[in-house]
Write a protein that holds these residues in place. Structure first.
Motif, PDB file in Angstrom:
ATOM      1  N   VAL A  10       0.730  -1.315  -0.035  1.00 12.15           N
ATOM      2  CA  VAL A  10      -0.073   0.032   0.101  1.00 12.15           C
ATOM      3  C   VAL A  10       0.895   1.075   0.044  1.00 12.15           C
ATOM      4  N   LEU A  11       1.917   1.089   0.868  1.00 10.63           N
ATOM      5  CA  LEU A  11       2.706   2.162   0.916  1.00 10.63           C
ATOM      6  C   LEU A  11       3.516   2.641  -0.570  1.00 10.63           C
ATOM      7  N   ALA A  12       3.674   1.838  -1.475  1.00 13.48           N
ATOM      8  CA  ALA A  12       4.334   2.111  -2.677  1.00 13.48           C
ATOM      9  C   ALA A  12       3.505   2.521  -3.490  1.00 13.48           C
ATOM     10  N   LEU A  13       1.971   2.334  -3.209  1.00 14.54           N
ATOM     11  CA  LEU A  13       0.833   3.086  -4.225  1.00 14.54           C
ATOM     12  C   LEU A  13       0.675   4.139  -3.630  1.00 14.54           C
ATOM     13  N   VAL A  14       0.755   4.371  -2.386  1.00 11.98           N
ATOM     14  CA  VAL A  14       0.463   5.761  -1.633  1.00 11.98           C
ATOM     15  C   VAL A  14       1.559   6.725  -2.299  1.00 11.98           C
ATOM     16  N   THR A  15       2.842   6.246  -2.310  1.00  8.44           N
ATOM     17  CA  THR A  15       4.054   7.103  -2.578  1.00  8.44           C
ATOM     18  C   THR A  15       3.912   7.477  -4.230  1.00  8.44           C
ATOM     19  N   ALA A  16       3.404   6.528  -4.758  1.00 10.81           N
ATOM     20  CA  ALA A  16       3.144   6.867  -6.401  1.00 10.81           C
ATOM     21  C   ALA A  16       2.174   7.618  -6.555  1.00 10.81           C
ATOM     22  N   PHE A  17       1.136   7.844  -5.822  1.00  8.42           N
ATOM     23  CA  PHE A  17      -0.043   8.691  -6.189  1.00  8.42           C
ATOM     24  C   PHE A  17       0.784   9.931  -5.565  1.00  8.42           C
ATOM     25  N   HIS A  18       1.266  10.240  -4.392  1.00 10.03           N
ATOM     26  CA  HIS A  18       1.440  11.325  -4.033  1.00 10.03           C
ATOM     27  C   HIS A  18       2.496  12.097  -4.781  1.00 10.03           C
ATOM     28  N   ALA A  19       3.366  11.354  -5.333  1.00 12.46           N
ATOM     29  CA  ALA A  19       4.383  11.791  -6.545  1.00 12.46           C
ATOM     30  C   ALA A  19       3.725  12.440  -7.729  1.00 12.46           C
ATOM     31  N   GLU A  20       2.514  11.469  -8.108  1.00 10.57           N
ATOM     32  CA  GLU A  20       1.793  11.936  -9.358  1.00 10.57           C
ATOM     33  C   GLU A  20       1.114  13.229  -9.049  1.00 10.57           C
ATOM     34  N   GLU A  21       0.306  13.448  -7.937  1.00 10.66           N
ATOM     35  CA  GLU A  21      -0.376  14.556  -7.612  1.00 10.66           C
ATOM     36  C   GLU A  21       0.313  15.523  -6.848  1.00 10.66           C
ATOM     37  N   GLY A  22       1.575  15.403  -6.711  1.00 14.23           N
ATOM     38  CA  GLY A  22       2.546  16.597  -6.234  1.00 14.23           C
ATOM     39  C   GLY A  22       2.011  17.009  -4.765  1.00 14.23           C
ATOM     40  N   LEU A  23       1.830  15.886  -4.054  1.00 18.08           N
ATOM     41  CA  LEU A  23       1.608  15.952  -2.492  1.00 18.08           C
ATOM     42  C   LEU A  23       2.815  16.015  -1.936  1.00 18.08           C
ATOM     43  N   ASP A  24       3.093  17.107  -1.034  1.00 20.40           N
ATOM     44  CA  ASP A  24       4.351  17.142  -0.129  1.00 20.40           C
ATOM     45  C   ASP A  24       4.177  16.283   0.860  1.00 20.40           C
ATOM     46  N   SER A  25       4.830  15.207   0.974  1.00 21.30           N
ATOM     47  CA  SER A  25       4.526  14.443   2.429  1.00 21.30           C
ATOM     48  C   SER A  25       5.888  13.475   2.115  1.00 21.30           C
ATOM     49  N   THR A  26       6.345  12.801   3.281  1.00 19.05           N
ATOM     50  CA  THR A  26       7.621  12.149   3.663  1.00 19.05           C
ATOM     51  C   THR A  26       6.896  10.713   3.731  1.00 19.05           C
TER      52      THR A  26
END
Length: 149
Positions: A16-32
């Motif tokens: 799930v974390l890998a998918l969330v990371t991909a989504f956040h990168a695609e959407e430009g969401l700033d998160s660690t």
């Protein structure tokens, strides 16, 4: 292609974390990574405020959806919010998200949820059409506002 939903558990964290990371990168969401992990793990451990589902095969998911729960006087009880939904780019356009967004409300209503909400970027017409196909409607009188604490 199947949009079967599998409730994500702690053993699914890395998938799930890998998918969330991909989504956040695609959407430009700033998160660690640490912030994503800290927000996701309680959902996988069964916190009553929300849940995460893997979409498709649990071992090689096509995406995920995170649902959070709240309470609404207007809607007469428990409501839910699609916090995030993500489908891998390689399998988009095959109706997977539509299938998820049509089946999910049926399951949630059986659990007593009275309304399902989501937010969408005003400029993202593709997502707006997807959500409309799944029965979501714009609420002309309302605007979602947020305040980070």
């Amino acid at each position: 292609m199947s949009a079967a939903l599998h409730l994500a558990k702690p053993d699914d964290l890395e998938r799930v974390l890998a998918l969330v990371t991909a989504f956040h990168a695609e959407e430009g969401l700033d998160s660690t990574d640490e912030a994503r992990r800290a927000a996701l793990l309680p959902l996988l451990e069964g916190i009553p405020h929300g849940c995460a589902y893997l979409i498709g095969p649990a071992r090689a998911p096509l995406g995920y959806v995170v649902i959070t729960f709240g309470w609404s006087l207007e809607f007469g009880g428990m409501d839910a919010f699609v916090d995030e939904i993500y489908i891998r780019p390689a399998v988009r356009g095959r109706g997977i998200a539509t299938e998820v967004l049509i089946s999910l409300p049926k399951a949630l209503s059986k659990a007593g949820v009275k309304a399902l909400h989501l937010e969408v970027d005003r400029e993202n017409e593709i997502a707006q059409r997807l959500y409309a196909r799944a029965g979501f409607k714009l609420r002309d009188r309302y605007v979602l506002m947020s305040r980070a604490l």
